[in-house]
Write an enzyme that holds these catalytic residues in place. Structure first.
Site, PDB file in Angstrom:
ATOM      1  N   CYS A 130      63.828  12.334 -13.726  1.00  0.00           N
ATOM      2  CA  CYS A 130      65.112  11.850 -13.316  1.00  0.00           C
ATOM      3  C   CYS A 130      65.873  11.267 -14.924  1.00  0.00           C
ATOM      4  CB  CYS A 130      65.442  11.090 -12.328  1.00  0.00           C
ATOM      5  SG  CYS A 130      64.375  11.324 -11.185  1.00  0.00           S
ATOM      6  N   HIS A 151      70.104   3.298 -12.172  1.00  0.00           N
ATOM      7  CA  HIS A 151      69.747   4.158 -11.573  1.00  0.00           C
ATOM      8  C   HIS A 151      69.314   3.938 -10.088  1.00  0.00           C
ATOM      9  CE1 HIS A 151      66.744   7.020 -11.819  1.00  0.00           C
ATOM     10  NE2 HIS A 151      65.915   6.906 -11.422  1.00  0.00           N
ATOM     11  N   GLU A 158      64.793  -3.234 -11.690  1.00  0.00           N
ATOM     12  CA  GLU A 158      66.079  -2.785 -12.053  1.00  0.00           C
ATOM     13  C   GLU A 158      66.956  -4.007 -12.248  1.00  0.00           C
ATOM     14  OE1 GLU A 158      69.437   0.690 -12.864  1.00  0.00           O
ATOM     15  OE2 GLU A 158      68.589   0.843 -11.071  1.00  0.00           O
ATOM     16  N   LYS A 186      74.881   6.314  -6.510  1.00  0.00           N
ATOM     17  CA  LYS A 186      73.299   7.554  -5.063  1.00  0.00           C
ATOM     18  C   LYS A 186      73.411   7.076  -3.682  1.00  0.00           C
ATOM     19  CE  LYS A 186      69.924   8.188  -8.872  1.00  0.00           C
ATOM     20  NZ  LYS A 186      70.383   7.624 -10.164  1.00  0.00           N
ATOM     21  N   HIS A 231      70.363  11.452  -5.066  1.00  0.00           N
ATOM     22  CA  HIS A 231      69.367  11.344  -6.443  1.00  0.00           C
ATOM     23  C   HIS A 231      68.969  12.701  -6.849  1.00  0.00           C
ATOM     24  CE1 HIS A 231      67.333  10.284  -9.506  1.00  0.00           C
ATOM     25  NE2 HIS A 231      66.176   9.664  -8.953  1.00  0.00           N
ATOM     26  N   PHE A 264      59.872   9.236 -14.122  1.00  0.00           N
ATOM     27  CA  PHE A 264      58.752   9.978 -13.029  1.00  0.00           C
ATOM     28  C   PHE A 264      58.390   9.871 -14.473  1.00  0.00           C
ATOM     29  CE2 PHE A 264      58.323  11.100  -8.447  1.00  0.00           C
ATOM     30  CZ  PHE A 264      58.798   9.875  -8.201  1.00  0.00           C
TER      31      PHE A 264
END
Length: 417
Positions: free
Chosen positions: A165, A305, A316, A337, A342, A403
């Site tokens: 991502c 994010h 975050e 998002k 996402h 990831f």
């Protein structure tokens, strides 16, 4: 060595809430949710039955039926958003040195739909390998920038960044770096993703990563809300034309913003979970600020994010607190998002466009679907819940975490002579 200045001269977007940049931006400011029940396949046996799909996109009309069949959706999306960006930038490649114009593109997965279809067809057969000759060139993640370069005759650096991502944030950072070092005049950069299919939704369901709020898809993406239960899958593409300043001025280009820097880091912690104290995320934000030669006091907005996962959002927040200190209470943060879902490898580019337009227009898009405060978050933090907020946005930072512990963050500011 004196670095070249890098500016944004063109934008293109294909998103679940708009098929052009203007549609996308207007939907963001009006808090439109792109989530709805999935139409592209039968979700009867799936735990999650909704996603943020691209809507009213006709690949046959855009590419012609014959050419569309040769391209995976993630490449179709890339070509579509890039065509808008090229037109927006007023580019006439016949008048430019195309050996100094490149394409760097991000995608976390690439041609998942193509891979799924070919393997399923093989499994249904008698064991004879009757694979489509376009199987491999449709599937590989690097094929999107290849097709972009072929379409426009661009012979500069050409490759794909793959960091889950964080992929398209990495593509922007790489393009920015090549230009400021004087190795290219311009890049088509961005990312695309197309994972809303049986393998994509089933795979993320198996990880317990997706929201299962099937009773209310439109409000399922709830970043920083107490009742968040996972991310909502999205698809689409975002294209950003990055250009060396003097090159842009020489051709009379309009300039949206200046890219100031980018940071990269690793969590070095877990295959899929972020560091619980947000150490890698804090490091990448600090690295981007240092690269940009800027301080937290110079930033007015952070596009976070913010995926709407129980463990991702808190780390975050901890990271921003570490990176910004007391300046955090002065700035706006928001997760777009909440509206687009996402977009994985395309998220960085699509969200960077939101950050660029926030800088240009002095307005911060909201984090929608907020119903219940999470008591673990400092109430002084301005999450820009539910409604866009007008304010001067001198500069904006945009985060992407993937990831594998991949982190990438980019910074844009108002252009000044």
């Amino acid at each position: 060595m004196e670095f070249k200045r890098v500016v944004v001269t063109g934008l293109g977007a294909l998103t679940p809430i708009g098929n052009t940049v203007s549609e996308y931006w207007n939907a963001l400011l009006n808090g439109v949710s792109g989530a709805a029940f999935i139409k592209s396949f039968d979700t009867t046996h799936f735990k999650t039955k909704f996603a943020c799909e691209v809507k009213n996109f006709d690949a046959d009309a855009f590419l012609g039926r014959k050419d569309a069949r040769k391209l995976d959706p993630f490449v179709q999306y890339a070509l579509y958003s890039t065509e808008e960006a090229v037109k927006d930038a007023g580019l006439d490649f016949d008048k430019l040195d195309t050996s100094r114009i490149g394409v760097i593109w991000g995608s976390g997965i690439g041609g998942l739909k193509t891979f799924l279809d070919e393997v399923v067809n093989f499994a249904k057969g008698d064991g004879t390998p009757r694979f489509n000759p376009f199987f491999i060139p449709k599937m590989i993640a690097d094929i999107a920038p290849g097709h972009i370069s072929i379409k426009y005759g661009l012979r500069g650096p050409n490759f794909t960044t793959v960091s889950a991502c964080a992929s398209s944030n990495n593509s922007l950072i790489d393009a920015f770096t090549y230009i400021r070092l004087g190795r290219a005049n311009m890049f088509i950069s961005g990312g695309s993703e197309a994972i809303i299919n049986e393998a994509g939704i089933g795979g993320f369901n198996a990880m317990h990563a997706l929201s299962t709020r099937n009773d209310d898809p439109a409000t399922a993406s709830r970043p920083f809300d107490l009742d968040r239960d996972g991310f909502v899958a999205g698809e689409g593409a975002g294209t950003i034309i990055l250009e060396e300043l003097e090159h842009a001025k020489a051709r009379g280009a309009k300039i949206y913003a200046e890219m100031m820097g980018g940071g990269m880091s690793a969590d070095a912690y877990h295959m899929t979970a972020p560091h619980p104290e947000g150490l890698g995320a804090a490091l990448v934000m600090k690295a981007a600020l240092e690269d940009a030669n800027m301080q937290p006091s110079d930033i007015d907005y952070v596009n976070v994010h913010g995926t709407s996962t129980p463990i991702g959002d808190p780390q975050e927040v901890k990271a921003i607190q570490q990176a910004y200190g007391d300046e955090l209470y002065r700035i706006n943060i928001s997760s777009t998002k909440s509206m687009t879902g996402h977009l994985l490898g395309a998220a960085g580019a699509v969200e960077a466009i939101a950050a660029i337009l926030a800088v240009q227009n002095d307005i911060v898009p909201p984090t929608i679907n907020h119903f219940t405060d999470d008591p673990s978050f400092d109430p002084r933090i301005n999450f820009t819940f539910n409604k866009a907020q007008k304010r001067v946005v001198r500069a904006a930072q945009s985060n992407g975490f993937g990831f594998g512990g991949h982190n990438a963050s980019v910074i844009f500011k108002k252009y000044e002579e």
